[in-house]
Enzyme design. Structure first.
Site, short mmCIF file in Angstrom:
data_model
loop_
_atom_site.label_atom_id
_atom_site.label_comp_id
_atom_site.label_asym_id
_atom_site.label_seq_id
_atom_site.Cartn_x
_atom_site.Cartn_y
_atom_site.Cartn_z
N GLU A 191 1.17 -1.60 0.02
CA GLU A 191 -0.12 0.13 -0.06
C GLU A 191 0.98 1.38 0.07
O GLU A 191 1.86 0.98 0.13
CB GLU A 191 -1.08 -0.11 1.69
CG GLU A 191 -2.02 1.08 1.76
CD GLU A 191 -2.77 1.07 2.55
OE1 GLU A 191 -2.06 0.71 3.94
OE2 GLU A 191 -3.55 2.39 2.90
N LYS A 238 -9.13 3.61 -2.15
CA LYS A 238 -9.72 2.95 -0.95
C LYS A 238 -10.81 3.04 -0.15
O LYS A 238 -10.71 4.68 -0.16
CB LYS A 238 -8.55 3.01 0.52
CG LYS A 238 -8.82 2.05 1.74
CD LYS A 238 -7.34 2.62 2.20
CE LYS A 238 -6.75 2.07 3.56
NZ LYS A 238 -5.61 2.55 4.45
N CYS A 269 -5.52 -2.90 2.70
CA CYS A 269 -5.39 -3.40 4.42
C CYS A 269 -6.63 -2.70 5.78
O CYS A 269 -7.20 -4.24 5.36
CB CYS A 269 -4.72 -1.58 4.59
SG CYS A 269 -3.50 -1.95 6.07
O1 LIG Z 1 -6.36 -2.35 11.21
C1 LIG Z 1 -5.73 -1.84 11.39
O2 LIG Z 1 -4.84 -2.17 12.28
C2 LIG Z 1 -4.22 -1.32 10.14
C3 LIG Z 1 -5.04 -0.63 9.55
C4 LIG Z 1 -3.99 0.36 8.18
O3 LIG Z 1 -2.97 0.05 8.74
C5 LIG Z 1 -3.99 1.09 7.16
O4 LIG Z 1 -5.61 0.94 6.76
O5 LIG Z 1 -3.45 1.30 7.04
#
Ligand SMILES: O=C(O)CCC(=O)C(=O)O
Length: 264
Positions: free
Chosen positions: A47, A116, A150
């Site tokens: 990401e 996202k 993510c």
């Molecule tokens: O949900 C999480 O614990 C991490 C999510 C995260 O770091 C993100 O989406 O950038």
């Protein structure tokens, strides 16, 4: 339709706020993967690999409509005949910056894009980024696949929607940090088991300020078994999957036929 796919997940450390360094690092890793004796069919990036979470400067750093990324990946695909799920990048548009995956086939044609849709408040994403407004899919060697980024994996409804739409594998670029390794492994495995699909998750490694990213990129099969998992170091994680396993698992336990959506 090609059922067996070799995957290469580029688990890189990202230089925050330094796109030049990140393009150079990624290029080296892409060339290394392409030169592998067991040449991959698909390469996956993590990401926000172009900028990292340089959120306060993100407007100036973002790749305008992904044009640099698209040109860079297209020429690689054309040269090496490999599919690329190009992580996600900070993508600049007229109305703001999006966290977007672009996917490309072996000819360098764009096969899908996804921005996202669940922004992660714990890291202030919603203050600096715009949220996407639709799920992301792509066709890969005749198979449907889905894309999530993510934090999205905490939303099982999205993975289920992609599976109901025909996805047999799910790509998940991430920047998932310590101390939530248990959540990462459990959520990815749950998405694979409940949707009886492959999950291909490429996480970054390294530090950004006080935040330490643990890597542990993973490939999980539709039975929930881990096909491959990296450690914390910067590395390329290779794996081979057989998409025929999706149909085998779905016919053994016919979850999709047994759903009672009218009741819930
Ligand atoms: O949900 C999480 O614990 C991490 C999510 C995260 O770091 C993100 O989406 O950038």
């Amino acid at each position: 339709m090609k059922q067996r796919l070799r995957l290469a997940l580029l688990q890189m450390d990202i230089a925050v706020g330094e796109p030049e360094a990140n393009f150079a690092k990624l290029k080296t890793m892409m060339e290394e993967a392409a030169a592998c004796e067991e040449k991959p069919d698909v390469i996956v990036f993590p990401e926000m690999w172009n900028t990292g979470y340089a959120l306060t400067e993100i407007t100036g750093l973002a790749d305008s409509y992904g044009s640099r990324t698209k040109a860079f990946v297209k020429s690689f695909c054309e040269q090496h005949r490999i599919h690329v799920v190009a992580g996600s990048i900070a993508e600049g548009r007229e109305d703001g910056v999006y966290n977007t995956i672009f996917a490309f086939d072996r000819d360098g044609n764009e096969t899908g894009a996804y921005s996202k849709i669940h922004l992660f408040r714990l890291m202030d994403e919603e203050k600096y980024l715009k949220e996407g407004d639709k799920p992301g899919t792509l066709r890969l060697e005749g198979t449907d696949a889905g894309m999530m980024i993510c934090y999205d994996i905490r939303f099982p409804e999205l993975a289920r929607k992609l599976a109901l739409g025909g996805a047999k594998l799910l790509f998940v670029p991430a920047e998932w940090p310590h101390p939530r390794l248990h959540h990462w492994r459990t959520l990815l495995t749950a998405r694979a088991i409940e949707n009886q699909m492959f999950v291909v998750a490429c996480n970054r490694t390294g530090r950004s300020g006080d935040t330490a990213f643990f890597g542990h990129s993973m490939v999980i099969d539709p039975w929930g078994e881990t096909v491959a998992e990296a450690g914390e170091e910067e590395t390329i994680l290779y794996a081979e999957i057989d998409l025929a396993l999706v149909d085998a698992v779905r016919s053994k336990i016919p979850v999709f036929e047994d759903r009672r959506p009218a009741l819930y």
